[in-house]
Each structure stands twice: as C-alpha cells, then as structure tokens.
Design a protein around this motif. Structure first.
Motif, PDB file in Angstrom:
ATOM      1  N   ILE A   1       0.856  -1.208   0.000  1.00  0.00           N
ATOM      2  CA  ILE A   1       0.000   0.000   0.000  1.00  0.00           C
ATOM      3  C   ILE A   1       0.885   1.249   0.000  1.00  0.00           C
ATOM      4  O   ILE A   1       0.575   2.240  -0.665  1.00  0.00           O
ATOM      5  N   TRP A   2       2.013   1.186   0.697  1.00  0.00           N
ATOM      6  CA  TRP A   2       2.993   2.289   0.685  1.00  0.00           C
ATOM      7  C   TRP A   2       3.464   2.537  -0.744  1.00  0.00           C
ATOM      8  O   TRP A   2       3.585   3.670  -1.198  1.00  0.00           O
ATOM      9  N   GLU A   3       3.728   1.433  -1.465  1.00  0.00           N
ATOM     10  CA  GLU A   3       4.215   1.569  -2.846  1.00  0.00           C
ATOM     11  C   GLU A   3       3.124   2.049  -3.793  1.00  0.00           C
ATOM     12  O   GLU A   3       3.393   2.860  -4.676  1.00  0.00           O
ATOM     13  N   PHE A   4       1.876   1.577  -3.581  1.00  0.00           N
ATOM     14  CA  PHE A   4       0.777   2.057  -4.436  1.00  0.00           C
ATOM     15  C   PHE A   4       0.608   3.573  -4.254  1.00  0.00           C
ATOM     16  O   PHE A   4       0.354   4.288  -5.216  1.00  0.00           O
TER      17      PHE A   4
ATOM     18  N   LEU B   1      -0.997  10.928   0.481  1.00  0.00           N
ATOM     19  CA  LEU B   1      -1.094  12.388   0.343  1.00  0.00           C
ATOM     20  C   LEU B   1      -0.375  12.845  -0.926  1.00  0.00           C
ATOM     21  O   LEU B   1       0.722  12.348  -1.231  1.00  0.00           O
ATOM     22  N   PRO B   2      -0.974  13.797  -1.633  1.00  0.00           N
ATOM     23  CA  PRO B   2      -0.346  14.236  -2.886  1.00  0.00           C
ATOM     24  C   PRO B   2       1.007  14.909  -2.649  1.00  0.00           C
ATOM     25  O   PRO B   2       1.204  15.586  -1.636  1.00  0.00           O
ATOM     26  N   GLY B   3       1.919  14.720  -3.588  1.00  0.00           N
ATOM     27  CA  GLY B   3       3.187  15.460  -3.593  1.00  0.00           C
ATOM     28  C   GLY B   3       4.228  15.009  -2.584  1.00  0.00           C
ATOM     29  O   GLY B   3       5.260  15.649  -2.456  1.00  0.00           O
ATOM     30  N   LEU B   4       3.969  13.927  -1.831  1.00  0.00           N
ATOM     31  CA  LEU B   4       4.910  13.550  -0.775  1.00  0.00           C
ATOM     32  C   LEU B   4       5.742  12.303  -1.115  1.00  0.00           C
ATOM     33  O   LEU B   4       6.263  11.640  -0.222  1.00  0.00           O
TER      34      LEU B   4
ATOM     35  N   GLU C   1       4.858  12.921  -7.178  1.00  0.00           N
ATOM     36  CA  GLU C   1       3.822  11.902  -6.919  1.00  0.00           C
ATOM     37  C   GLU C   1       3.445  11.848  -5.426  1.00  0.00           C
ATOM     38  O   GLU C   1       4.032  12.525  -4.603  1.00  0.00           O
ATOM     39  N   ALA C   2       2.488  10.982  -5.131  1.00  0.00           N
ATOM     40  CA  ALA C   2       1.971  10.906  -3.761  1.00  0.00           C
ATOM     41  C   ALA C   2       2.844  10.024  -2.862  1.00  0.00           C
ATOM     42  O   ALA C   2       3.665   9.247  -3.347  1.00  0.00           O
ATOM     43  N   GLY C   3       2.646  10.156  -1.564  1.00  0.00           N
ATOM     44  CA  GLY C   3       3.366   9.328  -0.603  1.00  0.00           C
ATOM     45  C   GLY C   3       2.544   9.183   0.673  1.00  0.00           C
ATOM     46  O   GLY C   3       1.635   9.984   0.931  1.00  0.00           O
ATOM     47  N   HIS C   4       2.888   8.172   1.476  1.00  0.00           N
ATOM     48  CA  HIS C   4       2.123   7.931   2.707  1.00  0.00           C
ATOM     49  C   HIS C   4       2.635   8.791   3.864  1.00  0.00           C
ATOM     50  O   HIS C   4       3.199   8.288   4.825  1.00  0.00           O
TER      51      HIS C   4
ATOM     52  N   VAL D   1       7.513  11.261   7.456  1.00  0.00           N
ATOM     53  CA  VAL D   1       6.562  10.202   7.853  1.00  0.00           C
ATOM     54  C   VAL D   1       6.565   9.100   6.790  1.00  0.00           C
ATOM     55  O   VAL D   1       6.507   7.907   7.121  1.00  0.00           O
ATOM     56  N   VAL D   2       6.674   9.493   5.524  1.00  0.00           N
ATOM     57  CA  VAL D   2       6.748   8.489   4.452  1.00  0.00           C
ATOM     58  C   VAL D   2       7.980   7.614   4.675  1.00  0.00           C
ATOM     59  O   VAL D   2       7.930   6.387   4.536  1.00  0.00           O
TER      60      VAL D   2
END
Ligand SMILES: [Zn+2]
Length: 497
Positions: A64-67, A123-126, A141-144, A429-430
């Motif tokens: 899910i982190w990778e998605f 979250l977008p952009g992280l 791209e997005a990141g957790h 956090v990511v």
C-alpha cells in the motif's frame, strides 16, 4: 441445544455463568472444545496470531505504501485488503456507500458487533524513498505522509487475529473491518455514516500512526470544509479595466475579512485556506476565482458561529466588488465523542502489551530523520503513560473517525510509528512508514485492538457500561451527517501536485 446454550453463556463470564459452565464441563467430557479459555488466554492466542501473520501484514502495508494512492483513487490498496480478507474467510461487500474504494468485511454472526476501521489513502506530492533524508521516489507523486499504509495493516492484523480466536473458541459475535477511503480529502466515513453502515455497531475501534503511544481521550476538532467561488466579468486589465469586475478582488476581500475576524473568534478556532483559482493572466480581469477554506473549533456549535460570520464576509465582498458568490459546502465533521469506559479497557491492554523496543540501527535511522528535519534528536519515544485526563479543547486537527463516534462508542489508540516530533504530513513520515520503526508500531496497534475486541466479546457488562456513558454524552442527540441525503461522493479528485 446444550452446546448452543454454552456458546451463549460464553460471552457473559459472570461468576455464576463461569460456575455453571465449569460444572457443565466437568460432567460432560465431550465438550472440551468449548472450554472457557479466559480472556487472558484468548488475548494471548490473538497476539500469537498477529506474530504469526507478521510478515503478511508487513508485506501488505509495504504494498500500500508503494501504491501510494490518494483519496478516492485507492483502487489497488482497497482490492488488496478486500481480497486478503476474503481469502481469510470474511464476507466482503465492496463499493459501499457509493464509494468504489470502500468496503465492509465481516466474520461471525450475532452480537456483539464490533467494528474496526482501516484507512489507506496517501497524500499528494509527498513521494519519498525509503531513506532517512528527503529524496522523492517519483518527483511530484503521492506518498504515505500520514502512515495510512500502516493504519491498514494494523487494522487488518487485529481483524484477522480476532477472527481466528473466535473461530477456534466458537465465540459468538461479529467482527467487521471497515475499509474507509479518502480520509485526507472528502472523508469517506461521512458517506458511510450517512448511509447507515455503522448503525448496528456495539463498539468501534480505530488507531493512527503517531510519534507517541497513547489511548486517545483528547478528542478531535469539528470542521466545516467549503469552497467559495466568485464570478465577475472579464475585460482588458489596461485598456478597459472599468468594464470588468474582478472575482479575484472578491477573494482577496474575503481573505482580508477572515484575517480581521481572527481577533474576534475564540482561541480554539482554526481558520485556514488556499486560493485555488485566481485568474489566468494579469492582463485579463479574472472572471472566476475560488478560495478553499476550512473552519475548525472544539465542537460543531463553535464552527457554526464562525461559518455564519464568514457567510456575511462573502456576501459583503460580492457586493463591494460587483461580483456574485457561491459557497459549496463540501462536508463537515463532528468533534470526537470520547468514551472513557472503553478507553480505560483499551489502556489496560496497552499496559499489558507494553512499549516497543528498538534496535540501535532503528534509533540511528530515526535520529537521522530528526537531524534532516531540524527536530531534536530524541530518537523513538514509546513510553506507556497513564490515561490522560479529559481536555476542555481537543488538540488541533479533525478526523472523519469522529463521525462514527456519534453513532457507536468509538475508541482510538495512537502508536509510535515515527521518530519523535517530526513534522507530520511530510516526507519524514513516508520515510518511517515502510521501515521497521513503522512496522513495529503497526503490530503494536493490531495487538491492542485485538485484545480490546476480545474484552468486548467476553464481557457484556463492559459493553453495557460503555454504552451507558455513550448515551449520557449524546444527551438525546441523533447523528446527523454533514452531507445531504442523496449527495454522491465526488468520484474523481484533482491530482494536486
Ligand atoms: Zn491520517
């Protein structure tokens, strides 16, 4: 028939029932499979299941982190969770409440019905690599950045463990995992709550990654989310500006009004905005401009008072600039209704399971992140303290978990998944959420929630007491969703970069 009766007794472990049960077991050697294992034993079983499934939970949270899918686009994440639950014997209903990425997975039958919430939006952009310094995996791209990949894995772990314990010990009751999309934007639970998906719950459990470990009794703020649009008339900004009316002027006046208002609101109020549309080029008087605004306070009434003032500011700005205005109310959250009876039970389990221990490498990784973010290098902090006292005002922040808390008693625990005091919603956090420091917090949360769920399955008096507090605090209020009936969730969201 006897077997049925015994099953029924099993979640009423009063002294009398335990005596009857023990007596029945002595006279009936054929019923050994029903032996009352006791809550300690059952909790131990649940913790063993989580330990056994450790690798699976880590793999799912890493996927899910990778998605890294943002609100309402969490298709792969939701599918992975729902497929896993189905494989493990849960009945899964997908696409609930008009949300393609929401689902409800159930196991067992009858009462009590216990819900566990899972979130999985990024979250977008992280975008960030699994490294202790800032380096995007894919630029833009997005990141957790809120650790929701761990949130999903932890809740899944709790549900799977409770299911195994229920099955093995033939316990009555229903365990339900709610796949809740779009916490960071839109608020999937708003729609799920409006559509009655939580209505029959006896209790609901949730958690969140944090840099501290504690059962949360400080609550969260109520919020209104709105977009304010102004419509003017274009003209050439130099040749004939007098023919135009500027929507941007109206946005600027509104912003000025909001900032003057700050002096006249309670200290608990939070008002924050971004200007999402301000015109195209300087030589065209903007005909359309838009402000995205969030208003928060300690309760819904406080938010209402401020929103009414904002509505007047918007009207005034439109009159003054010769534009027209439109407010799009995107949704609102309640403040969290804290339940101390349930939270105390959760606290006991937190104390029983205890704090996380970290290796030297993990502490070094955490300190490096702290160094890179200008945070004091305290490493990981996972002390287990006493349950906090009730707070007059909650800490800043809101969550759609609060919606559920007005429908059923809802308990919340935070566990340490990231280095102490690093900025939240950030690359840092990511960087923690695919690392063993994050995984350890996720497993701790799974264990606390599983153990607390077992308390509720076994101890009917605890449920009754918790519901009594819930009812008293509701003061007759019946949950009303912040979104109108029939309003469909926005199914596509802008990819904000
Ligand atoms: Zn979050």
């Amino acid at each position: 028939m006897l077997e049925e009766k015994l099953k029924h007794k099993m979640h009423r472990p009063t002294y009398l029932n335990t005596l009857i049960l023990s007596f029945s077991l002595i006279i009936s050697s054929g019923l050994h499979h029903l032996s009352f294992a006791g809550s300690k034993e059952l909790k131990k079983e649940a913790l063993t299941v989580i330990q056994k499934k450790r690798q699976l939970l880590i793999e799912i949270s890493n996927s899910i982190w990778e998605f890294a899918e943002i609100a309402l686009l969490e298709h792969k994440s939701a599918e992975l969770l729902a497929d896993t639950l189905e494989k493990e014997g849960f009945r899964v209903k997908r696409g609930v409440a008009g949300l393609p990425t929401a689902f409800v997975a159930s196991f067992g039958l009858g009462k009590p019905i216990i819900g566990i919430l899972a979130e999985y939006d990024a979250l977008p952009g992280l975008s960030q690599e699994n490294l202790p310094y800032k380096k995007a995996l894919i630029e833009g791209e997005a990141g957790h950045g809120c650790g929701h990949n761990l949130f999903a894995g932890g809740s899944l772990g709790a549900a799977l463990a409770v299911k195994e314990v229920m099955e093995k010990n033939k316990l009555e009751g229903t365990i339900r995992l709610y796949g809740c999309p779009a916490e960071e934007d839109v608020g999937g639970k708003l729609y799920m709550a409006r559509d009655g998906l939580f209505d029959d719950l006896d209790v609901c459990l949730a958690w969140h990654p944090d840099y501290r470990t504690k059962v949360d009794v400080k609550g969260s703020q109520a919020i209104d989310d709105m977009e304010i649009e102004f419509f003017g008339k274009t003209s050439h900004a130099a040749f004939d500006p007098w023919k135009g009316t500027s929507a941007l002027d109206a946005v600027e006046m509104t912003v000025f009004g909001i900032n003057l208002l700050r002096e006249h609101v309670k200290p608990s109020v939070r008002m924050h905005y971004v200007i999402t549309q301000g015109g195209k080029v300087p030589n065209i008087v903007p005909e359309h401009a838009e402000l995205w605004l969030w208003i928060r306070d300690s309760n819904r009434q406080g938010v209402k008072v401020v929103v009414e003032k904002i509505e007047n500011i918007v009207k005034g700005a439109a009159i003054a600039t010769g534009t027209t205005s439109k407010i799009n109310y995107k949704g609102s959250y309640h403040e969290m209704l804290v339940n101390f009876t349930g939270s105390t039970a959760m606290q006991k389990n937190l104390e029983m399971i205890g704090p996380i221990e970290y290796s030297e490498e993990e502490i070094a990784y955490a300190k490096k992140i702290q160094q890179e973010t200008g945070t004091e290098e305290k490493g990981m902090v996972c002390e287990v303290k006493e349950l906090e006292k009730p707070a007059k005002d909650p800490e800043g922040g809101s969550t759609d978990v609060a919606e559920v808390s007005w429908i059923a008693p809802t308990l919340h625990v935070s566990t340490t998944c990231a280095p102490f005091e690093i900025p939240w919603h950030s690359w840092a956090v990511v960087a923690a959420s695919k690392h063993s420091i994050g995984h350890k917090g996720m497993l701790l949360a799974a264990k606390i929630m599983a153990a607390t769920t077992i308390d509720f399955i076994l101890d009917e008096s605890l449920l009754t007491e918790m519901k009594k507090e819930f009812k008293e605090k509701l003061k007759g209020y019946r949950y009303k969703s912040g979104i109108p009936p029939g309003q469909k969730p926005p199914l596509r969201v802008k990819k904000i970069r």
